[in-house]
Motif scaffolding. Structure first.
Motif, short mmCIF file in Angstrom:
data_model
loop_
_atom_site.label_atom_id
_atom_site.label_comp_id
_atom_site.label_asym_id
_atom_site.label_seq_id
_atom_site.Cartn_x
_atom_site.Cartn_y
_atom_site.Cartn_z
N ARG A 164 0.82 -1.21 0.00
CA ARG A 164 0.00 0.00 0.00
C ARG A 164 0.85 1.27 0.00
NH1 ARG A 164 -5.20 -0.06 0.65
NH2 ARG A 164 -5.23 1.99 1.65
N GLU A 165 2.14 1.12 -0.28
CA GLU A 165 3.02 2.28 -0.34
C GLU A 165 3.12 2.79 -1.77
OE1 GLU A 165 4.37 3.89 2.08
OE2 GLU A 165 3.93 2.51 3.73
N VAL A 166 3.19 4.12 -1.90
CA VAL A 166 3.37 4.78 -3.20
C VAL A 166 4.64 5.61 -3.13
CG1 VAL A 166 2.41 6.46 -4.82
CG2 VAL A 166 0.89 4.84 -3.66
N LEU A 167 5.50 5.48 -4.13
CA LEU A 167 6.76 6.21 -4.16
C LEU A 167 6.78 7.23 -5.29
CD1 LEU A 167 9.36 3.30 -3.68
CD2 LEU A 167 8.37 4.79 -1.93
N ILE A 168 7.37 8.38 -5.04
CA ILE A 168 7.58 9.40 -6.06
C ILE A 168 9.09 9.56 -6.22
CG2 ILE A 168 7.20 11.80 -6.72
CD1 ILE A 168 4.77 11.76 -4.82
N ILE A 169 9.60 9.29 -7.40
CA ILE A 169 11.04 9.32 -7.65
C ILE A 169 11.34 10.34 -8.74
CG2 ILE A 169 13.05 7.98 -8.38
CD1 ILE A 169 11.61 5.47 -7.39
N GLU A 170 12.22 11.28 -8.45
CA GLU A 170 12.68 12.24 -9.43
C GLU A 170 14.17 12.03 -9.66
OE1 GLU A 170 12.76 16.32 -8.26
OE2 GLU A 170 12.91 17.06 -10.32
N LEU A 171 14.55 11.75 -10.90
CA LEU A 171 15.94 11.48 -11.24
C LEU A 171 16.49 12.62 -12.10
CD1 LEU A 171 15.61 7.71 -12.24
CD2 LEU A 171 16.45 8.63 -10.07
N THR A 172 17.62 13.16 -11.70
CA THR A 172 18.34 14.14 -12.50
C THR A 172 19.57 13.45 -13.06
OG1 THR A 172 17.60 15.95 -11.09
CG2 THR A 172 19.48 16.38 -12.52
N MET A 173 19.63 13.32 -14.38
CA MET A 173 20.69 12.55 -15.03
C MET A 173 21.83 13.45 -15.46
SD MET A 173 18.15 10.07 -17.26
CE MET A 173 17.02 11.42 -17.68
N ASN A 174 23.02 13.14 -15.00
CA ASN A 174 24.20 13.88 -15.43
C ASN A 174 24.56 13.50 -16.86
OD1 ASN A 174 24.44 15.11 -12.92
ND2 ASN A 174 25.88 13.58 -12.13
N GLU A 175 25.35 14.32 -17.48
CA GLU A 175 25.71 14.11 -18.88
C GLU A 175 26.34 12.74 -19.08
OE1 GLU A 175 28.39 16.24 -22.41
OE2 GLU A 175 28.20 17.17 -20.43
N GLY A 176 25.80 12.02 -20.05
CA GLY A 176 26.35 10.71 -20.40
C GLY A 176 25.87 9.55 -19.55
N SER A 177 24.92 9.81 -18.63
CA SER A 177 24.49 8.75 -17.71
C SER A 177 23.16 8.11 -18.07
CB SER A 177 24.40 9.31 -16.29
OG SER A 177 23.35 10.27 -16.19
N SER A 178 22.37 8.73 -18.95
CA SER A 178 21.00 8.28 -19.15
C SER A 178 20.91 6.89 -19.77
CB SER A 178 20.23 9.29 -20.02
OG SER A 178 20.83 9.43 -21.29
N SER A 179 21.80 6.57 -20.68
CA SER A 179 21.74 5.27 -21.34
C SER A 179 21.94 4.14 -20.34
CB SER A 179 22.81 5.18 -22.44
OG SER A 179 22.79 3.90 -23.06
N ASP A 180 22.94 4.26 -19.48
CA ASP A 180 23.18 3.21 -18.48
C ASP A 180 22.09 3.19 -17.43
OD1 ASP A 180 25.48 2.32 -19.68
OD2 ASP A 180 26.85 3.43 -18.40
N LEU A 181 21.57 4.36 -17.07
CA LEU A 181 20.49 4.41 -16.09
C LEU A 181 19.26 3.69 -16.61
CD1 LEU A 181 19.12 5.37 -13.50
CD2 LEU A 181 18.58 7.52 -14.68
N ARG A 182 18.90 3.96 -17.85
CA ARG A 182 17.72 3.30 -18.42
C ARG A 182 17.94 1.79 -18.54
NH1 ARG A 182 14.01 6.81 -20.49
NH2 ARG A 182 14.61 9.02 -20.65
#
Length: 264
Positions: A41-59
């Protein structure tokens, strides 16, 4: 991590300044997944700020983690004008709202954002996070989401209601003052007939009267067309602080008007 295809990656999670410490992405995402699957019953809100060159590995890490199975994803909305209630998120087991920005991420239709990560510039707004606007209900100046004709944003709106002490660290004493009912009421009244927040973010939620305030706001001050409507609304939270039958939000109005509380 070779298993997740990150063998040569330097991807890591950190808060503000990575010199203070970096967390392994597999550990972080696995822990979040374990938490969300254990606490139904928990709901999470996640905001990610991606540094340059990090989005591909993060995804790539997000896909391997299995966490995206629990992320909210609208079926056909370009801009989300009506957010689901807590109960709807729980029923659909889409109990994570995921926002992202940085590293070239651009505006995308909510129903077609890659990896269910909503572009924060379109869908997320919050007041200042440094306590510099405690008498204001306006989104921070860095927020650029689309506005409706009445000047209210369609984004998910978070009101930050906290302020650090002179040492720049959270203070229970200051939280006790800010979380007093009269201070919370005054802050909410600063919204006037404009855009109300979806979420009230505080520090030390058990200091002051946060839960009582949110419960009363939800049960008696749901707005529709700028007017208060108290018909057919549910209570904000049970006495133990757990979300009630409707998650503290009225089915009809909660998507844009119901108030939720968050603390740390």
């Amino acid at each position: 991590d070779e298993e997740w295809g990150l063998g040569d990656s330097d991807l890591g999670f950190c808060d503000t300044k990575c010199l203070w410490g970096v967390r392994d992405p597999k550990d972080v995402l696995t822990n979040i997944k374990t938490f969300i699957e254990t606490n139904k019953r928990e709901v999470l809100i996640i905001e990610l700020t991606m540094n340059e060159g990090s989005s591909s590995d993060l995804r790539k890490a997000l896909r391997h983690s299995g966490l995206l199975d629990h992320v909210y994803h609208p079926a056909d909305q370009y801009i989300i004008e009506e957010w689901p209630t807590l109960q709807q998120l729980i029923d659909d087991d889409t109990r994570i709202l995921l926002f992202g920005s940085g590293d070239g991420m651009e505006s995308c239709p909510a129903y077609d954002c890659d990896d269910r990560m909503l572009f924060a510039g379109d869908h997320f707004a919050r007041t200042e996070a440094d306590g510099s606007d405690l008498d204001s209900c306006a989104p921070a100046s860095t927020y650029t989401a689309k506005q409706d004709e009445g000047g209210g944003s369609y984004g998910y709106f978070v009101m930050n209601h906290y302020e650090h002490n002179q040492m720049k660290i959270p203070s229970p004493r200051r939280a006790r003052e800010l979380n007093a009912y009269e201070n919370l009421e005054s802050r909410m009244e600063s919204c006037g007939k404009g855009r109300l927040p979806n979420l009230l973010a505080v520090e030390f939620w058990d200091e002051g009267e946060v839960l009582d305030f949110v419960k009363i706001e939800n049960s008696g001050k749901n707005r529709e067309g700028g007017e208060y409507d108290t018909s057919g609304v549910s209570s904000g939270a049970d006495e133990d602080g757990v979300d009630g039958e409707q998650g503290g939000l009225d089915e009809e109005y909660a998507g844009r008007r119901g108030l939720r509380s968050s603390g740390r």
